[in-house]
Design an enzyme around this catalytic site. Structure first.
Site, PDB file in Angstrom:
ATOM      1  N   CYS A 165      73.946 -42.274  43.467  1.00 20.32           N
ATOM      2  CA  CYS A 165      72.833 -41.560  44.104  1.00 20.32           C
ATOM      3  C   CYS A 165      71.458 -42.162  43.802  1.00 20.32           C
ATOM      4  O   CYS A 165      70.458 -41.691  44.348  1.00 20.32           O
ATOM      5  CB  CYS A 165      72.861 -40.101  43.689  1.00 20.32           C
ATOM      6  N   HIS A 297      64.995 -35.079  42.321  1.00 25.65           N
ATOM      7  CA  HIS A 297      66.374 -35.372  42.710  1.00 25.65           C
ATOM      8  C   HIS A 297      66.991 -34.086  43.278  1.00 25.65           C
ATOM      9  O   HIS A 297      67.622 -34.123  44.336  1.00 25.65           O
ATOM     10  CB  HIS A 297      67.166 -35.911  41.524  1.00 25.65           C
ATOM     11  N   GLU A 308      66.846 -31.514  35.283  1.00 25.11           N
ATOM     12  CA  GLU A 308      65.654 -32.203  35.789  1.00 25.11           C
ATOM     13  C   GLU A 308      64.384 -31.431  35.447  1.00 25.11           C
ATOM     14  O   GLU A 308      63.374 -32.033  35.051  1.00 25.11           O
ATOM     15  CB  GLU A 308      65.768 -32.394  37.297  1.00 25.11           C
ATOM     16  N   LYS A 329      66.167 -32.461  49.818  1.00 21.61           N
ATOM     17  CA  LYS A 329      67.612 -32.371  50.081  1.00 21.61           C
ATOM     18  C   LYS A 329      67.971 -31.010  50.679  1.00 21.61           C
ATOM     19  O   LYS A 329      68.993 -30.872  51.356  1.00 21.61           O
ATOM     20  CB  LYS A 329      68.413 -32.604  48.798  1.00 21.61           C
ATOM     21  N   HIS A 334      72.038 -34.367  50.887  1.00 27.85           N
ATOM     22  CA  HIS A 334      72.058 -35.435  49.880  1.00 27.85           C
ATOM     23  C   HIS A 334      72.681 -36.675  50.517  1.00 27.85           C
ATOM     24  O   HIS A 334      73.883 -36.718  50.773  1.00 27.85           O
ATOM     25  CB  HIS A 334      72.880 -34.970  48.681  1.00 27.85           C
ATOM     26  N   PHE A 393      75.255 -40.125  39.242  1.00 29.56           N
ATOM     27  CA  PHE A 393      76.483 -40.117  38.459  1.00 29.56           C
ATOM     28  C   PHE A 393      76.567 -41.426  37.668  1.00 29.56           C
ATOM     29  O   PHE A 393      76.171 -42.488  38.146  1.00 29.56           O
ATOM     30  CB  PHE A 393      77.701 -40.026  39.376  1.00 29.56           C
TER      31      PHE A 393
END
Length: 405
Positions: A165, A297, A308, A329, A334, A393
């Site tokens: 990502c 994010h 976050e 998002k 996403h 990830f």
């Protein structure tokens, strides 16, 4: 000896679930419009997740001929369309010599997932013993970068970054460093993803991090992420060169930070994200007080959002009280490896137009996300510097810092 060169953005292009170009995408962000809806794809009834940020009203035959379609996976098609828009807006003209020092760095996590999916069906479901001879060049992650370099005759460094990502942010950060260092005069950079096919969604279902109804970043009742698809591509150019040719400058890329959590393959680390933001600020010569907005994010998962917010609070301290942070998002989904590229558009809008894109779908405050998340409605506010966060990830973090032109 001269210092590092300044890097600016002179062109932008996109296609995503909010719009097929930059103006329509920014209009949707200003209006807080949602591009997430029911999926229209083969065997959708066999999926437990049936929503996504799908590009609607798209006809590949309107843009590409039959021979090109045989060679271009959906993610490559999206990239070529976005790159053409970016080049047209930039108006950049490169000499033959400069083309040797202009290239393409793009991010994608999956590459030609639709091609994988179709080919597996052909062999395993339909029992065919052959696939199309172009399957390998069509599905490879680097296909889009190669086709963009060929289309625009860019003969310098050209490659693809795959860091889940964070792919787009890593790609744009590397392109920034190449122009800043003098290695390149200009770069086409950004990213794309097209995973919204049966196999692509089935794979994500297995993680049990997907929402069945909506993406609600930072809201206490959030229940997972929603996939999207699309691309965004930008022209990064040396500042003085852009000024000399009278180019319209959209924003300045001021700094870049990247770190690794070195901790867990799926669980995010607040410390790793914090270090990436600190590196980006230091690289840009910015203090926390200088930054007015962060494009988060913000995936809408319980783990990511609170992690976050904790990292932002640690980095910004008292300055976090006046900081705006939102996750687009919630509107476009996403885009996995392409997500940072589309989200950079919201950063440019904040710097150029003084409009902060909202976090839509926000219904309930969460004490662990107690920041100004610009809930549901866009806001007019002047900001001079912004950050764009991407945390992937594998603990691979990439943060871009931008300044107003």
């Amino acid at each position: 000896m001269t210092g590092p060169r300044r890097v600016v953005i002179t062109g932008a292009g996109t296609i995503n679930s909010l719009g097929h170009d930059v103006p329509s995408t920014l209009d949707a962000m200003r209006e807080g419009r949602c591009g997430i809806g029911p999926l229209d794809l083969r065997d959708a009834e066999r999926l437990s997740i049936r929503i996504g940020g799908q590009v609607k009203g798209y006809d590949e035959q309107a843009h590409f001929d039959r021979q090109q379609i045989a060679l271009y996976d959906r993610f490559t098609q999206f990239t070529l369309l976005a790159a053409a828009q970016a080049m047209a807006q930039s108006g950049i003209v490169l000499s033959d010599e400069e083309r040797d020092r202009a290239g393409v760095v793009l991010g994608t996590a999956g590459g030609g997932v639709n091609t994988w999916d179709d080919s597996y069906r052909s062999v395993y479901e339909e029992g065919k013993n052959r696939v199309h001879p172009f399957v390998v060049p069509k599905l490879m992650n680097s296909a889009a970068a190669s086709h963009v370099s060929m289309k625009h005759d860019l003969r310098g460094p050209s490659f693809t970054v795959a860091t889940a990502c964070s792919s787009s942010n890593h790609a744009m950060g590397l392109a920034f460093q190449m122009v800043r260092s003098g290695l390149c005069e200009a770069m086409l950079t950004g990213g794309s993803e097209a995973m919204l096919c049966f196999g692509g969604i089935k794979a994500w279902e297995g993680l049990r991090v997907m929402s069945k109804d909506a993406c609600r970043p930072f809201s206490a009742n959030r229940n997972g992420m929603v996939q999207g698809e699309g691309a965004a591509v930008f022209v990064f150019e040396e500042h003085d060169r852009a000024r000399a040719r009278g180019a319209e400058i959209l924003a300045e890329v001021a700094g870049f930070g990247m770190t690794a959590d070195a901790a867990d393959i799926v669980m995010p680390s607040a410390l790793g994200a914090e270090r990436a933001m600190r590196v980006a600020l230091r690289d840009a010569g910015l203090s926390p007080e200088d930054v007015g907005y962060i494009n988060a994010h913000g995936t809408g998962t319980a783990a990511n959002d609170k992690s976050e917010c904790a990292s932002v609070s640690h980095v910004f301290g008292a300055a976090a009280d006046r900081l705006m942070i939102s996750s687009t998002k919630s509107m476009h989904g996403h885009l996995i490896g392409g997500t940072g590229a589309v989200e950079l558009l919201a950063c440019i809008m904040a710097l150029r137009d003084g409009v902060i894109a909202p976090t839509i779908g926000y219904e309930m405050p969460d004490p662990e996300c107690a920041l100004d998340v610009v809930p549901n409605v866009a806001r007019e506010a002047r900001v001079d510097a912004v950050l764009s966060n991407a945390f992937a990830f594998g603990g691979l973090n990439a943060v871009l810092a931008l300044r107003a032109a």
